[in-house]
Design an enzyme around this catalytic site. Structure first.
Site, mmCIF file in Angstrom:
data_model
loop_
_atom_site.group_PDB
_atom_site.id
_atom_site.type_symbol
_atom_site.label_atom_id
_atom_site.label_comp_id
_atom_site.label_asym_id
_atom_site.label_seq_id
_atom_site.Cartn_x
_atom_site.Cartn_y
_atom_site.Cartn_z
ATOM 1 N N LYS A 53 0.724 -1.143 -0.145
ATOM 2 C CA LYS A 53 0.009 0.006 -0.070
ATOM 3 C C LYS A 53 0.845 1.181 0.019
ATOM 4 C CE LYS A 53 -3.830 -2.426 1.978
ATOM 5 N NZ LYS A 53 -4.483 -3.247 3.114
ATOM 6 N N GLN A 97 -5.170 -1.974 9.294
ATOM 7 C CA GLN A 97 -4.951 -3.236 8.572
ATOM 8 C C GLN A 97 -5.710 -4.263 9.512
ATOM 9 O OE1 GLN A 97 -3.623 -3.775 5.517
ATOM 10 N NE2 GLN A 97 -4.473 -5.884 5.808
ATOM 11 N N ASP A 120 -11.577 2.067 2.995
ATOM 12 C CA ASP A 120 -12.175 0.748 3.055
ATOM 13 C C ASP A 120 -13.514 0.412 2.785
ATOM 14 O OD1 ASP A 120 -9.840 -1.214 2.956
ATOM 15 O OD2 ASP A 120 -9.594 -1.141 5.269
#
Ligand code: NDP
Length: 285
Positions: A53, A97, A120
């Site tokens: 990322k 995460q 997300d």
């Protein structure tokens, strides 16, 4: 023989478009899109995802911050960081995460993220927006699948779409997006009766269960589009999808390989969401 959908190539094209759009936007506004990635503990797979990322952000010239917190981080400390990032004007997207260490409450953390920075699209506010078809962000993996279909000129309208897997991050939002694209959608799971027969109805079959090479040739209709979301280690130790690729490739019309199919699109769509977040923050300032 199926045409392979090259997710790596399509992902590079989309990233180049995002980079160009970002450059033009930074030139106009002076604001660089910023993504904060938070990782707690040292789960090896999560570390790889976070590194990828970071690299992707650099590729499109985003500003990025990485927070590597120790395993013993408390819920209060994590929530305090999220709160600080929520109020940081340089940060437009926040990603925590998963999986988090077991002593942390993931749901509470997701709820704490400002929905406008929830790149997300896991916050119930954004999940609800997807449900009613008025989304700000789309969850990255299903959005990546839709982009692969679009760029391969595969029209979903009126097609029988079968999704196997009903997780909140893949199966369910995937169903919503295919429905919004006018597909006729069926969602299957571990309790579905005669799964093979349901799969054989599919014009578009999305496999997202996390079982190596589970989908065999007898589960696929001649000419179906087969999208393999699974990422698994096969018995030989190699990366493989949920689909028995060698057996299904001769039957399908299109197929995504693993690796190099859906996988690269997920981070690309995260970049897209971060740019969108930065643009809306600027418009609403
Ligand atoms: P989950 O484990 O959360 O969900 C798996 C789903 O598959 C469940 O709904 C489960 O059913 C269903 N399932 C399991 N076994 C069977 C079976 N034998 N028959 C029918 N359905 C079954 O997984 P995720 O959705 O998070 O991920 C799925 C796969 O996609 C994994 O391999 C993961 O690594 C991969 N993935 C890939 C991404 C990418 O970027 N390409 C991103 C995210 C995930 P039930 O609900 O009944 O238990």
């Amino acid at each position: 023989m199926a045409q392979r959908i090259d997710g790596k190539l399509i992902s590079e094209q989309v990233r180049a478009e995002i980079a160009a759009e970002t450059a033009a936007w930074v030139e106009k506004t002076g604001v660089r899109p910023g993504l904060a990635v938070v990782i707690v503990g040292s789960d090896p797979a999560s570390c790889v995802y976070v590194r990828n990322k970071e690299r992707a952000c650099a590729q499109v010239d985003f500003y990025s911050e990485k927070y590597e917190l120790p395993e013993e981080t408390t819920q209060e400390e994590l929530l305090a960081l999220v709160d600080r990032l929520n109020h940081d004007d340089h940060i437009h997207g926040i990603l925590v995460q998963s999986p988090l260490p077991r002593h942390l409450n993931e749901e509470e953390v997701v709820l704490a993220i400002d929905p406008n920075k929830d790149v997300d699209a896991f916050h119930p506010y954004n999940v609800g927006k997807i449900m009613i078809g008025n989304h700000a962000f789309l969850p990255c993996t299903p959005a990546g699948v839709m982009e692969l279909l679009r760029r391969s000129d595969i029209d979903v309208t009126g097609k029988e779409c079968v999704i196997v897997g009903r997780s909140n991050i893949v199966g369910k939002p995937m169903a919503m997006l295919l429905l919004q694209a006018n597909g006729t959608v069926t969602i299957c799971h571990s309790r579905t009766k005669d799964l093979a027969a349901v799969c054989r109805r599919a014009d578009i079959l999305v496999c997202a269960i996390g079982k190596p090479k589970f989908f065999t040739a007898d589960m696929v209709k001649q000419g179906a589009v087969v999208i393999d979301v699974g990422i698994n280690r096969g018995a030989d130790g190699k990366l493989c999808g949920d689909v028995d690729f060698d057996a299904v490739e001769p039957i399908a019309s299109y197929i995504t390989p693993v690796p190099g199919g859906v996988g690269p699109m997920t981070i690309t769509m995260l970049l897209r969401n971060t740019l969108t977040a930065a643009q809306s923050a600027y418009q609403n300032r």
